[in-house]
Design a protein around this motif. Structure first.
Motif, PDB file in Angstrom:
ATOM      1  N   ILE A 195      57.997  54.618  24.611  1.00 24.38           N
ATOM      2  CA  ILE A 195      57.177  55.566  25.494  1.00 24.38           C
ATOM      3  C   ILE A 195      55.571  54.980  25.338  1.00 24.38           C
ATOM      4  CG2 ILE A 195      56.194  57.851  25.635  1.00 24.38           C
ATOM      5  CD1 ILE A 195      59.044  57.398  26.760  1.00 24.38           C
ATOM      6  N   TYR A 196      55.420  54.546  24.019  1.00 22.64           N
ATOM      7  CA  TYR A 196      53.867  54.272  23.706  1.00 22.64           C
ATOM      8  C   TYR A 196      53.862  52.922  24.729  1.00 22.64           C
ATOM      9  CZ  TYR A 196      49.941  52.055  21.511  1.00 22.64           C
ATOM     10  OH  TYR A 196      48.627  51.393  21.377  1.00 22.64           O
ATOM     11  N   ASP A 197      54.667  51.851  24.727  1.00 27.12           N
ATOM     12  CA  ASP A 197      54.641  50.749  25.500  1.00 27.12           C
ATOM     13  C   ASP A 197      54.818  51.050  27.001  1.00 27.12           C
ATOM     14  OD1 ASP A 197      54.262  49.161  23.135  1.00 27.12           O
ATOM     15  OD2 ASP A 197      56.553  48.670  23.253  1.00 27.12           O
ATOM     16  N   PHE A 198      55.488  51.999  27.197  1.00 26.70           N
ATOM     17  CA  PHE A 198      55.386  52.238  29.001  1.00 26.70           C
ATOM     18  C   PHE A 198      54.350  52.903  29.327  1.00 26.70           C
ATOM     19  CE2 PHE A 198      56.388  55.775  31.726  1.00 26.70           C
ATOM     20  CZ  PHE A 198      57.015  54.863  32.922  1.00 26.70           C
ATOM     21  N   LEU A 199      53.589  53.976  28.540  1.00 27.35           N
ATOM     22  CA  LEU A 199      52.524  54.696  28.881  1.00 27.35           C
ATOM     23  C   LEU A 199      51.292  53.631  28.948  1.00 27.35           C
ATOM     24  CD1 LEU A 199      52.736  58.000  27.119  1.00 27.35           C
ATOM     25  CD2 LEU A 199      53.248  57.529  29.683  1.00 27.35           C
ATOM     26  N   HIS A 238      44.946  54.558  27.091  1.00 21.46           N
ATOM     27  CA  HIS A 238      44.592  54.670  25.721  1.00 21.46           C
ATOM     28  C   HIS A 238      43.481  55.591  25.211  1.00 21.46           C
ATOM     29  CE1 HIS A 238      44.977  52.672  21.704  1.00 21.46           C
ATOM     30  NE2 HIS A 238      43.739  52.422  21.435  1.00 21.46           N
ATOM     31  N   LEU A 239      42.694  55.991  26.288  1.00 24.76           N
ATOM     32  CA  LEU A 239      41.835  57.009  26.018  1.00 24.76           C
ATOM     33  C   LEU A 239      42.622  58.422  25.920  1.00 24.76           C
ATOM     34  CD1 LEU A 239      39.197  58.277  25.950  1.00 24.76           C
ATOM     35  CD2 LEU A 239      39.292  58.609  28.528  1.00 24.76           C
ATOM     36  N   ALA A 240      43.732  58.701  26.549  1.00 23.93           N
ATOM     37  CA  ALA A 240      44.590  59.802  26.267  1.00 23.93           C
ATOM     38  C   ALA A 240      45.443  59.720  24.986  1.00 23.93           C
ATOM     39  CB  ALA A 240      45.766  59.952  27.321  1.00 23.93           C
ATOM     40  N   TYR A 241      45.647  58.344  24.587  1.00 22.09           N
ATOM     41  CA  TYR A 241      46.396  58.374  23.349  1.00 22.09           C
ATOM     42  C   TYR A 241      45.271  58.628  22.297  1.00 22.09           C
ATOM     43  CZ  TYR A 241      48.172  55.915  19.290  1.00 22.09           C
ATOM     44  OH  TYR A 241      48.407  55.705  17.846  1.00 22.09           O
ATOM     45  N   SER A 242      44.180  58.205  22.315  1.00 22.13           N
ATOM     46  CA  SER A 242      42.993  58.542  21.278  1.00 22.13           C
ATOM     47  C   SER A 242      42.578  59.890  21.158  1.00 22.13           C
ATOM     48  CB  SER A 242      41.601  57.587  21.999  1.00 22.13           C
ATOM     49  OG  SER A 242      42.047  56.374  21.847  1.00 22.13           O
TER      50      SER A 242
END
Length: 291
Positions: free
Chosen positions: A191-195, A217-221
């Motif tokens: 999921i991380y790689d896909f997003l 990566h902003l959403a991940y942050s």
């Protein structure tokens, strides 16, 4: 346009224009929150197994996010009939799905209440985080009211509203309680790689290089530190994350109305609600109820 004296409950829908939900679900920050929630949901081994083993996200990269957005839009701004129909459709799909626990080999139902609750809490808490970090002025009391209102959405997908966190304090307690279950897995890596790098082709692929640092990566942050630690990847520094989220939201607030004027198919769900109820029902942060 003034508010009618008598309003049909069916037309008001699940929440109505006097709710916190009605105002904030029109905010562009919810897109960041939606992506953040997928990163968070992926940390639950069974929840992510259910997605990886059943979803067609690899062949339809934007499908799940769009379907989630459509459900949120319909449940928020649709009539009562449409909201309940959307909930019934979700329950019907989930009821038919099974997945296999990658650790134990046990086959489990995707509509297990524990998993439905995790997905719900990951989603609504992510919406609140994205709204707050991007500059939406919600008070703690308004955030509490939002979570209380969202128990109605939880009921649509088959949960008992009484068992769903209805305040910030209850949400914090729930997340602390579920933390021991969460961890990085092969599924969460997928999921991380896909997003970060959705496998789109053609001209949309040109935008991935921009999307990855500015949106994904902003959403991940925006995840809490403990969730990023479990994923094993660093996010942007907190101050940069907040500034970037505010900048992206401000840009979207300028750009999206122009795009919608040029493309009638890009109209958000609240447009139909305003046509149905009148201009007085238009979502606005100025109309957030005082709590």
């Amino acid at each position: 346009m003034s508010r009618p004296v008598v309003i049909d409950t069916e037309e008001l829908g699940l929440f109505g224009p006097d709710s916190v939900t009605w105002q904030v679900h029109a905010d562009p920050a919810l897109w960041l929150g939606g992506i953040r929630s997928l990163y968070l949901q992926a940390l639950h081994p069974r929840a992510v197994a259910g997605v990886v083993q059943n979803s067609d996200f690899r062949t339809d990269p934007l499908g799940r996010l769009i379907r989630t957005a459509e459900f949120v839009g319909t449940s928020t701004y649709g009539t009562l009939t449409r909201a309940h129909a959307a909930g019934a459709a979700v329950r019907r799909v989930h009821r038919a799905l099974r997945a296999t626990d990658p650790d134990t080999g046990e086959v489990f139902r995707v509509d297990d209440p524990e998993l439905l609750l995790w997905v719900h809490c990951a989603e609504v808490s992510s919406f609140l985080t994205a709204l707050g970090r991007s500059g939406c002025p919600l008070t703690r009391a308004q955030a509490d009211r939002y979570l209380h209102e969202q128990r109605r959405t939880a009921a649509l997908v088959g949960l008992d509203p009484a068992e769903v966190p209805g305040s910030l304090a209850e949400m914090s307690a729930y997340l602390r309680g579920v933390y021991p279950v969460l961890r990085r897995t092969a599924g969460s890596d997928v999921i991380y790689d896909f997003l970060h790098r959705p496998p789109v082709r053609g001209w949309p692929a040109l935008g991935v290089r921009v999307y990855e640092p500015t949106v994904s990566h902003l959403a991940y942050s925006l995840l809490p530190g403990w969730a990023r630690k479990l994923h094993g990847r660093r996010g942007y520094p907190p101050a940069l994350t907040t500034a970037a989220a505010r900048g992206l939201r401000a840009t979207a607030q300028v750009v999206l109305p122009r795009l919608r004027r040029e493309d009638s198919s890009a109209q958000p769900a609240f447009v139909d609600a305003v046509r149905r109820l009148g201009d007085w029902a238009a979502p606005s942060l100025d109309r957030l109820p005082a709590c």
